[in-house]
Motif scaffolding. Sequence first.
Motif, PDB file in Angstrom:
ATOM      1  N   LEU A  36       0.830  -1.195   0.000  1.00 19.19           N
ATOM      2  CA  LEU A  36       0.000   0.000   0.000  1.00 19.19           C
ATOM      3  C   LEU A  36       0.869   1.252   0.000  1.00 19.19           C
ATOM      4  N   ASP A  37       0.440   2.227  -0.780  1.00 20.43           N
ATOM      5  CA  ASP A  37       1.131   3.509  -0.827  1.00 20.43           C
ATOM      6  C   ASP A  37       0.425   4.446   0.150  1.00 20.43           C
ATOM      7  N   ILE A  38       0.958   4.536   1.351  1.00 21.57           N
ATOM      8  CA  ILE A  38       0.327   5.304   2.427  1.00 21.57           C
ATOM      9  C   ILE A  38       1.250   6.439   2.853  1.00 21.57           C
ATOM     10  N   LEU A  39       0.666   7.603   3.014  1.00 22.13           N
ATOM     11  CA  LEU A  39       1.405   8.782   3.433  1.00 22.13           C
ATOM     12  C   LEU A  39       1.000   9.145   4.854  1.00 22.13           C
ATOM     13  N   ALA A  40       1.978   9.354   5.719  1.00 21.33           N
ATOM     14  CA  ALA A  40       1.711   9.837   7.072  1.00 21.33           C
ATOM     15  C   ALA A  40       1.646  11.361   7.036  1.00 21.33           C
ATOM     16  N   VAL A  41       0.637  11.931   7.682  1.00 18.33           N
ATOM     17  CA  VAL A  41       0.482  13.388   7.679  1.00 18.33           C
ATOM     18  C   VAL A  41       0.255  13.900   9.095  1.00 18.33           C
ATOM     19  N   ALA A  42       0.623  15.142   9.307  1.00 17.48           N
ATOM     20  CA  ALA A  42       0.430  15.803  10.599  1.00 17.48           C
ATOM     21  C   ALA A  42       0.478  17.306  10.358  1.00 17.48           C
ATOM     22  N   PHE A  43       0.038  18.069  11.344  1.00 19.34           N
ATOM     23  CA  PHE A  43       0.182  19.521  11.281  1.00 19.34           C
ATOM     24  C   PHE A  43       0.497  20.052  12.664  1.00 19.34           C
ATOM     25  N   TYR A  44       1.112  21.235  12.683  1.00 20.63           N
ATOM     26  CA  TYR A  44       1.404  21.893  13.944  1.00 20.63           C
ATOM     27  C   TYR A  44       1.377  23.397  13.724  1.00 20.63           C
ATOM     28  N   THR A  45       1.156  24.140  14.784  1.00 21.07           N
ATOM     29  CA  THR A  45       1.107  25.587  14.687  1.00 21.07           C
ATOM     30  C   THR A  45       2.497  26.189  14.841  1.00 21.07           C
ATOM     31  N   GLU A  46       2.655  27.378  14.279  1.00 26.90           N
ATOM     32  CA  GLU A  46       3.938  28.074  14.340  1.00 26.90           C
ATOM     33  C   GLU A  46       4.327  28.370  15.789  1.00 26.90           C
ATOM     34  N   ASP A  47       5.607  28.737  15.966  1.00 30.30           N
ATOM     35  CA  ASP A  47       6.128  28.923  17.328  1.00 30.30           C
ATOM     36  C   ASP A  47       5.290  29.910  18.123  1.00 30.30           C
ATOM     37  N   GLY A  48       5.235  29.638  19.406  1.00 24.57           N
ATOM     38  CA  GLY A  48       4.431  30.434  20.302  1.00 24.57           C
ATOM     39  C   GLY A  48       3.598  29.566  21.227  1.00 24.57           C
ATOM     40  N   ASP A  49       3.379  28.302  20.833  1.00 21.84           N
ATOM     41  CA  ASP A  49       2.561  27.435  21.684  1.00 21.84           C
ATOM     42  C   ASP A  49       3.278  26.153  22.087  1.00 21.84           C
ATOM     43  N   GLY A  50       4.513  25.951  21.618  1.00 23.71           N
ATOM     44  CA  GLY A  50       5.283  24.790  22.039  1.00 23.71           C
ATOM     45  C   GLY A  50       5.186  23.580  21.139  1.00 23.71           C
ATOM     46  N   TYR A  51       4.312  23.607  20.143  1.00 25.49           N
ATOM     47  CA  TYR A  51       4.112  22.416  19.322  1.00 25.49           C
ATOM     48  C   TYR A  51       5.227  22.192  18.298  1.00 25.49           C
ATOM     49  N   GLU A  52       6.001  23.231  17.992  1.00 26.16           N
ATOM     50  CA  GLU A  52       7.110  23.031  17.056  1.00 26.16           C
ATOM     51  C   GLU A  52       8.112  22.015  17.601  1.00 26.16           C
ATOM     52  N   LYS A  53       8.394  22.095  18.906  1.00 23.27           N
ATOM     53  CA  LYS A  53       9.311  21.123  19.512  1.00 23.27           C
ATOM     54  C   LYS A  53       8.743  19.718  19.439  1.00 23.27           C
ATOM     55  N   GLU A  54       7.437  19.596  19.644  1.00 23.04           N
ATOM     56  CA  GLU A  54       6.791  18.287  19.524  1.00 23.04           C
ATOM     57  C   GLU A  54       6.938  17.759  18.105  1.00 23.04           C
ATOM     58  N   ALA A  55       6.719  18.630  17.122  1.00 22.35           N
ATOM     59  CA  ALA A  55       6.788  18.216  15.722  1.00 22.35           C
ATOM     60  C   ALA A  55       8.196  17.801  15.323  1.00 22.35           C
ATOM     61  N   GLU A  56       9.210  18.420  15.905  1.00 21.15           N
ATOM     62  CA  GLU A  56      10.589  18.043  15.589  1.00 21.15           C
ATOM     63  C   GLU A  56      10.845  16.578  15.942  1.00 21.15           C
ATOM     64  N   ARG A  57      10.337  16.151  17.083  1.00 23.60           N
ATOM     65  CA  ARG A  57      10.502  14.749  17.487  1.00 23.60           C
ATOM     66  C   ARG A  57       9.778  13.821  16.512  1.00 23.60           C
ATOM     67  N   LEU A  58       8.575  14.221  16.102  1.00 23.91           N
ATOM     68  CA  LEU A  58       7.827  13.402  15.152  1.00 23.91           C
ATOM     69  C   LEU A  58       8.567  13.291  13.824  1.00 23.91           C
ATOM     70  N   ILE A  59       9.080  14.404  13.316  1.00 24.62           N
ATOM     71  CA  ILE A  59       9.802  14.392  12.043  1.00 24.62           C
ATOM     72  C   ILE A  59      11.029  13.487  12.132  1.00 24.62           C
TER      73      ILE A  59
END
Length: 204
Positions: free
Chosen positions: A4-27
């Motif tokens: 299967l050709d499956i793509l993993a997707v996610a989104f995060y908000t720009e800096d200011g709420d802390g989610y960029e650091k979370e996204a770095e670990r996911l990437i």
Amino acid sequence: MAELDILAVAFYTEDGDGYEKEAERLIESFTSHNIEYAISKIKPMDWQDAVCWKPEFILGSLEHFESIDGILYVDADAEFMNQPDFRIFKDCHVAFHEFKRSPHHPTEILTGTLYFANTPLVKEFLEEWATETQKWRNTDTPEQCAWRAIWDGWEKRLLKKDLPPEWVWIYDDFPRRYGNRNPDEIVVKHYQASRRLRNRVPKK
């Protein structure tokens, strides 16, 4: 069996709420496990708006990547601990995990890890889920409430796969409910960043 050709997707908000650091670990986990992915950085929005946008984001991903077989959505605070075997999604339209904290708690439809096949019927479901979610935006779990509200009308139309808990492993809740797992068994771990970050005010 064709892979299967499956793509993993996610989104995060720009800096200011802390989610960029979370996204770095996911990437980093995408890269280390050679998972094909697309992650979107979006303008600052509060937690409620971001959660309500989730169904719309998933629908948009399916429409944008029209040649793939399906989308595996994961929250930005997730981490792939081991290589996923996407054959689990063969012959299903949707895959999700239903969770009961105890016999006395209601069943939750967890939306941290979700699979959607790239079909017109699934897109129709996502359109209704996106519309319904806006009606529940003042609740603690608008996307879960909306899914429950419409699922009876879709359950017989969509081929569902029960997603194993190892694919949506909540680091603190799941050991109490399911017992400890060998680290080699956990596919996706969730760190529940919203408990720490949901009340932060994004930078303007």
